[in-house]
Design a protein around this motif. Structure first.
Motif, PDB file in Angstrom:
ATOM      1  N   SER A   8       0.781  -0.968  -0.151  1.00 63.07           N
ATOM      2  CA  SER A   8      -0.084  -0.172  -0.050  1.00 63.07           C
ATOM      3  C   SER A   8       0.799   1.177  -0.070  1.00 63.07           C
ATOM      4  O   SER A   8       0.346   2.394   0.223  1.00 63.07           O
ATOM      5  CB  SER A   8      -0.835   0.069   1.309  1.00 63.07           C
ATOM      6  OG  SER A   8      -0.140   0.020   2.532  1.00 63.07           O
ATOM      7  N   LYS A 115      -8.703  -0.380   5.326  1.00 62.88           N
ATOM      8  CA  LYS A 115      -8.030  -0.883   3.928  1.00 62.88           C
ATOM      9  C   LYS A 115      -8.727  -0.205   2.892  1.00 62.88           C
ATOM     10  O   LYS A 115      -8.232   0.431   2.004  1.00 62.88           O
ATOM     11  CB  LYS A 115      -8.348  -2.350   3.935  1.00 62.88           C
ATOM     12  CG  LYS A 115      -6.960  -3.038   3.686  1.00 62.88           C
ATOM     13  CD  LYS A 115      -7.253  -4.525   3.490  1.00 62.88           C
ATOM     14  CE  LYS A 115      -7.098  -5.359   4.596  1.00 62.88           C
ATOM     15  NZ  LYS A 115      -7.301  -6.872   4.272  1.00 62.88           N
ATOM     16  N   TYR A 119      -7.310   2.412   0.398  1.00 63.60           N
ATOM     17  CA  TYR A 119      -7.041   2.213  -1.000  1.00 63.60           C
ATOM     18  C   TYR A 119      -7.663   3.220  -1.958  1.00 63.60           C
ATOM     19  O   TYR A 119      -7.104   3.658  -2.903  1.00 63.60           O
ATOM     20  CB  TYR A 119      -7.650   0.871  -1.201  1.00 63.60           C
ATOM     21  CG  TYR A 119      -7.706   0.397  -2.715  1.00 63.60           C
ATOM     22  CD1 TYR A 119      -6.438   0.013  -3.275  1.00 63.60           C
ATOM     23  CD2 TYR A 119      -8.673   0.229  -3.532  1.00 63.60           C
ATOM     24  CE1 TYR A 119      -6.303  -0.389  -4.581  1.00 63.60           C
ATOM     25  CE2 TYR A 119      -8.608   0.013  -4.681  1.00 63.60           C
ATOM     26  CZ  TYR A 119      -7.576  -0.399  -5.363  1.00 63.60           C
ATOM     27  OH  TYR A 119      -7.316  -0.643  -6.591  1.00 63.60           O
ATOM     28  N   TRP A 342      -2.300  -4.939   1.176  1.00 62.01           N
ATOM     29  CA  TRP A 342      -3.699  -4.979   1.071  1.00 62.01           C
ATOM     30  C   TRP A 342      -4.283  -6.428   1.533  1.00 62.01           C
ATOM     31  O   TRP A 342      -5.470  -6.344   1.674  1.00 62.01           O
ATOM     32  CB  TRP A 342      -4.191  -4.760  -0.296  1.00 62.01           C
ATOM     33  CG  TRP A 342      -3.665  -3.215  -0.812  1.00 62.01           C
ATOM     34  CD1 TRP A 342      -3.079  -2.965  -1.772  1.00 62.01           C
ATOM     35  CD2 TRP A 342      -4.103  -1.822  -0.198  1.00 62.01           C
ATOM     36  NE1 TRP A 342      -2.834  -1.559  -1.869  1.00 62.01           N
ATOM     37  CE2 TRP A 342      -3.551  -1.019  -1.022  1.00 62.01           C
ATOM     38  CE3 TRP A 342      -4.640  -1.697   0.961  1.00 62.01           C
ATOM     39  CZ2 TRP A 342      -3.605   0.283  -0.762  1.00 62.01           C
ATOM     40  CZ3 TRP A 342      -4.889  -0.521   1.480  1.00 62.01           C
ATOM     41  CH2 TRP A 342      -4.484   0.592   0.470  1.00 62.01           C
TER      42      TRP A 342
ATOM     43  N   ILE B  40      -9.695  -6.643  -1.204  1.00 63.48           N
ATOM     44  CA  ILE B  40      -9.070  -5.329  -1.869  1.00 63.48           C
ATOM     45  C   ILE B  40      -7.995  -5.651  -3.065  1.00 63.48           C
ATOM     46  O   ILE B  40      -7.987  -5.244  -4.268  1.00 63.48           O
ATOM     47  CB  ILE B  40      -8.134  -4.358  -0.802  1.00 63.48           C
ATOM     48  CG1 ILE B  40      -9.217  -3.546  -0.140  1.00 63.48           C
ATOM     49  CG2 ILE B  40      -7.411  -3.300  -1.464  1.00 63.48           C
ATOM     50  CD1 ILE B  40     -10.337  -2.888  -0.621  1.00 63.48           C
TER      51      ILE B  40
END
Ligand SMILES: [Zn+2]
Lengths: 353, 241
Positions: A8, A115, A119, A342, B40
């Protein structure tokens, strides 16, 4: 496969010349909390939504209900934290979230939400060990803390003595072999009919009692050990209460509470002093829910004063579970470039390694 | 209008990208990894593969239950997190309504069965009518003991098409009670798919037109609440005597 393995750490360099702004999110137990922290020192907002009232009628935290509450509150709590800080997701440098230890269902709400936010905002995600964050709560009001240092973490789930060489470099010197200190206090409080949460109730009623009234044992284990054991001490109290009941006597609740609190504090202080002697550090950080106990603070402060060791503890609001401590720990991880992938998952049994 | 859908109400992670009710990309994983680990990364891969960016999205849809309590919350937390940052409207749909799309165009009644543990299923009953754009819901979503539900279905005296994640285990039991009247679709059709969520979300969007606040739909209270209510009731009835 680039997409799937990618971490990330996007856009970090881009923002590194500016202020470091961390959104911290905590959902490991029964508080939904979020905070916005600038440069590790300026707390711009701090929102805590407590579920204590919801769990009270069950006599303790019910995991499924806790998860349901987090699910309803996470989004509004985060939004309030951003609004109060007068910021949007675009201003953030990173999002830090507790990924363990704690209740798995509750942790997963925070981890999943954080998350998705990180994102979508294009900022790195930071996974925080809740125990470490409790200790890091001390760095928010006190930026002049010097290493090496010792940390005493005491809460409902944990009793740890940890040696810190520097940020992120630590070693566990001792831990409880059975009950945590806070857990023992809770159980005794429940038996005394003092209700939940037990620690603060014991402290309150102990003020009216005589701490010398009962001679409860102090479990010290092997002479050189820095480990703790509170389950035997707790049993001694329960036995005393039981045999009194069988004899038809009633014991003075404040005296029992005061004597047990004294026994727990004595053990915590003696072990801590032993660890300080061994490591020769000049600073002790106190952390965790039981760090708010005034007898513990007072006794430590007197004992440490004689050895010219500095005692640091967080203000009461930072002793409970909160987003500010997650953001503070997150700030130091950010500086170290320590980001989560992630695929970050909740780790309910996470401890110190 | 471009949108994303998320369904994590069963052991399947289903993510899809769609435009005006038309499926554009779909991710389906039925493995041992957790939703939290794959959701994700799966979205990231889909966006890369379709050449879409999050910024192009106009709406986010999520399946809000019933199903696994934890799965429901992971899906909603993820969808809400994305929607909150991107400032997008959300749509929440019911898992059983969504599964009705697995039987689109069939003449049998469609009965989704989702594992509800404790020897129960989350279930409902739907019927598609030619020319209609939505399955009619004949029995609303509920958690029912398996025997009781199969008995009720036998009384109906109609052919029934079963879908959902509980079928693999229930096949024998269903065929024993319903015999020839039971039709069981293969797993690749009857497990939750992004394609079904894409349809259900698009339908719901056209009904609301503006999106909605999405909350979990558990059907069941938590065990602690149920036990507490029982105790309260016992205490009250004692008091009356
Ligand atoms: Zn804590």
């Amino acid at each position: 496969m680039g997409g799937i393995a990618k971490g990330s750490e996007c856009d970090v360099m881009e923002k590194s010349n500016h202020e470091v702004i961390i959104l911290g999110i905590e959902t490991s137990c029964d508080e939904t909390s979020a905070a916005v922290l600038v440069n590790g020192t300026e707390l711009r907002s701090h929102v805590i939504s407590s579920q204590i009232m919801t769990h009270q009628k069950y006599g303790g935290v019910v995991p499924e209900i806790a998860s349901r509450e987090h699910s309803l509150h996470l989004q509004p709590v985060v939004q309030q934290a951003l609004d109060e800080a007068r910021m949007t997701f675009k201003d953030l440098s990173a999002i830090a979230v507790t990924y363990g230890p704690g209740l798995v269902g509750s942790l997963l709400v925070g981890v999943s939400g954080a998350k998705a936010m990180a994102y979508a905002a294009g900022v790195p995600l930071i996974g925080i060990n809740h125990l470490e964050a409790h200790i890091y709560a001390n760095f928010l009001p006190h930026q002049d803390i010097e290493f090496p240092l010792l940390a005493l973490l005491v809460s409902g789930g944990h009793t740890h003595l940890i040696f810190f060489e520097a940020h992120g470099q630590y070693k566990v010197l001792g831990r409880t072999r059975d009950d945590a200190a806070g857990e023992a206090l809770d159980k005794v409080a429940r038996t005394l009919g003092l209700g939940y949460p037990g620690g603060p109730q014991i402290q309150r009623i102990a003020q009216e009692g005589d701490a010398q009234a009962f001679k409860f044992p102090r479990a010290m284990l092997e002479p050189d050990s820095l480990d703790f054991s509170f389950s035997g001490m707790k049993s001694a109290v329960l036995n005393t209460l039981n045999s009194a009941r069988m004899r038809g006597e009633t014991l003075t609740v404040p005296d029992v509470a005061a004597s047990f609190q004294q026994a727990v504090v004595d053990v915590l202080v003696r072990k801590t002093m032993l660890a300080i002697k061994k490591t020769r550090v000049k600073t002790l950080l106190l952390a965790g829910g039981v760090a708010a106990n005034s007898l513990l603070r007072q006794t430590l402060s007197e004992t440490l004063g004689k050895e010219s060791v500095r005692l640091v503890y967080p203000p009461p609001i930072l002793c409970t579970d909160n987003g500010a401590m997650i953001a503070t720990a997150g700030y130091y991880h950010y500086l170290a470039g320590d980001f989560a992938p992630w695929t970050l998952n909740a780790v309910p049994g996470l401890s110190f390694t | 209008m471009k949108y994303l859908t998320i369904d994590t109400t069963t052991k399947v992670t289903a993510v899809a990208l769609a435009e005006d009710g038309r499926l554009v990309g779909e991710g389906f994983l039925h493995t041992t990894k957790t939703h939290s680990e794959r959701i994700i990364p799966m979205l990231d891969q889909l966006l890369t593969a379709t050449d879409w960016s999050l910024q192009e999205l106009d709406m986010i849809g999520v399946v809000r239950g019933p199903g696994s309590f934890t799965g429901i919350r992971i899906g909603i937390a993820t969808a809400q997190g994305l929607a909150q940052v991107l400032k997008l409207p959300m749509i929440g749909v019911v898992s059983l309504d969504t599964l009705a799309w697995a039987g689109l165009g069939r003449t049998e009644d469609i009965v989704p069965l989702l594992d509800a543990r404790k020897n129960e299923w989350y279930t409902a009953r739907y019927r598609w009518t030619r020319g209609e754009e939505k399955a009619e819901c004949l029995t609303p979503p509920q958690a029912l003991p398996k025997d009781q539900w199969l008995d009720q279905l036998r009384e109906l005296d109609r052919p029934i098409c079963f879908v959902g994640d509980a079928i693999a285990k229930a096949k024998g039991q269903i065929e024993e009670v319903l015999g020839e009247r039971a039709l069981i679709l293969p797993e690749y059709i009857n497990l939750p798919r992004g394609a079904y969520a894409v349809q259900a979300v698009w339908q719901r969007w056209q009904e609301t037109g503006v999106g909605e606040r999405v909350e979990p739909y558990y059907i069941r209270f938590s065990e602690a609440e149920v036990n507490w209510a029982k105790k309260e009731e016992a205490r009250r009835s004692e008091g009356h005597e």
